[in-house]
Enzyme design. Structure first.
Site, PDB file in Angstrom:
ATOM      1  N   TYR A 137      -4.139  13.372 -12.030  1.00  0.00           N
ATOM      2  CA  TYR A 137      -2.757  13.677 -12.381  1.00  0.00           C
ATOM      3  C   TYR A 137      -2.532  13.126 -13.785  1.00  0.00           C
ATOM      4  O   TYR A 137      -2.386  11.926 -13.986  1.00  0.00           O
ATOM      5  CB  TYR A 137      -1.810  13.038 -11.383  1.00  0.00           C
ATOM      6  CG  TYR A 137      -0.399  13.580 -11.417  1.00  0.00           C
ATOM      7  CD1 TYR A 137      -0.006  14.551 -12.336  1.00  0.00           C
ATOM      8  CD2 TYR A 137       0.554  13.127 -10.516  1.00  0.00           C
ATOM      9  CE1 TYR A 137       1.286  15.050 -12.356  1.00  0.00           C
ATOM     10  CE2 TYR A 137       1.852  13.618 -10.518  1.00  0.00           C
ATOM     11  CZ  TYR A 137       2.212  14.577 -11.446  1.00  0.00           C
ATOM     12  OH  TYR A 137       3.500  15.064 -11.460  1.00  0.00           O
ATOM     13  N   LYS A 153      -4.259  18.132 -12.747  1.00  0.00           N
ATOM     14  CA  LYS A 153      -2.841  18.443 -12.600  1.00  0.00           C
ATOM     15  C   LYS A 153      -2.102  17.974 -13.843  1.00  0.00           C
ATOM     16  O   LYS A 153      -2.160  16.796 -14.203  1.00  0.00           O
ATOM     17  CB  LYS A 153      -2.269  17.756 -11.351  1.00  0.00           C
ATOM     18  CG  LYS A 153      -0.802  18.097 -11.108  1.00  0.00           C
ATOM     19  CD  LYS A 153      -0.251  17.386  -9.883  1.00  0.00           C
ATOM     20  CE  LYS A 153       1.217  17.745  -9.693  1.00  0.00           C
ATOM     21  NZ  LYS A 153       1.847  16.968  -8.609  1.00  0.00           N
TER      22      LYS A 153
END
Length: 304
Positions: free
Chosen positions: A144, A170
């Protein structure tokens, strides 16, 4: 329990909309496991590609490691057959490694690796953090990239070479040049996930960059709308996307932007106004005011 192969989980996550359920709390802010389990069953009745338990929308940052384990186990138990549950890992490296191993024991299909807690770090330090988590389990890991852990394209490329279980990237930054560089370097080696708040606003331009899916928080309370929006994005129906943006998503963002932290709070407000309450948010977040909740209710009634 048979473990999902990392390459398989990457393909599955990239094939459809991703669900990021809230975590249910009672009025005393204790985890409401029964209500959470019922919510997972409801969400599983819709066609999504993956369920990210205790993610950002699930208030990962306010849960203890023990609570994270309880949430992940509840999600694994209630998710419909074939729906992969992705567990979180984060904070310092040692804690992230422990969370990763516990997620594997709980039956999770993969991991979402959050930024390290508080401290700034060099690219070398971030890479060491990722390598440690990837080495801790056989689960597929999605980075992330946001806040104090923005992974540069060269770092991601090196990690993808070193860590076969690194399967996803992400984006929580919105730097189009960076995501273009990452995608250009790695091609289809990773699955690319849109992760900005209210990711629907970026879905169409991101699709052009190879970001085939995104984390939909609004799916919690308007699942049919969220799936219709995603279908329009994947079909290249620009008029349909723009209409839905104008009618619901952008006015919704106007309410969300009234206070810091409302990206999560507004989802719980949405569940309240649609008859499936999930309880309050935990501090340091704050709930929407009564007036803001009324504005959201009117928007939902008018546009969805």
């Amino acid at each position: 329990m048979k473990q999902t192969a990392p390459d398989d989980i990457a393909r599955r996550l990239g094939s459809g909309l991703l669900s990021f359920p809230v975590t249910h709390f009672r009025d005393d802010l204790a985890f409401d496991e029964d209500a959470y389990r019922a919510h997972i069953v409801r969400l599983g009745g819709h066609d999504v590609a993956g369920l990210f338990a205790a993610g950002g929308t699930g208030e990962f940052f306010s849960l203890t490691p023990d609570e994270v384990g309880r949430v992940v186990r509840a999600a694994v138990a209630e998710a419909r057959e074939g729906l992969p549950v992705i567990a979180p890992a984060g904070y310092g490296t040692a804690t992230a490694v422990e969370m990763a191993r516990d997620a594997e024991r709980a039956g999770a299909a993969g991991l979402l690796l959050f930024p390290p807690y508080l401290t700034e770090a060099s690219q070398e330090g971030l890479a060491a953090h990722v390598r440690a988590v990837c080495a801790a389990t056989g689960l597929g890991v999605t980075l992330y990239s946001r806040a104090n852990a923005v992974y540069q394209d060269t770092t991601v490329a090196a990690l993808a070479e070193e860590c076969p279980t690194l399967v996803g990237y992400k984006d929580g930054v919105g730097d189009l040049e960076l995501i273009t560089r990452v995608r250009s370097r790695l091609g289809d080696r990773l699955v690319y996930i849109g992760g900005l708040p209210t990711a629907e606003t970026f879905a169409l331009p991101y699709l052009e960059l190879g970001v085939t899916t995104y984390s939909s928080a609004i799916f919690n309370f308007v699942p049919e709308f969220a799936l219709a929006f995603y279908a329009a994005v994947r079909a290249g129906d620009r008029d349909g996307v723009r209409r839905r943006l104008a009618e619901f998503v952008l006015p919704y963002c106007d309410i969300r932007n009234r206070s810091k932290g409302y990206a999560v709070s507004i989802i719980k407000a949405g569940l309240r106004v649609t008859g499936a309450p999930a309880g309050p948010v935990r501090p340091p977040l704050t709930d929407l005011t009564e007036a803001e909740t009324a504005d959201l209710a009117a928007l939902v009634k008018r546009a969805v």
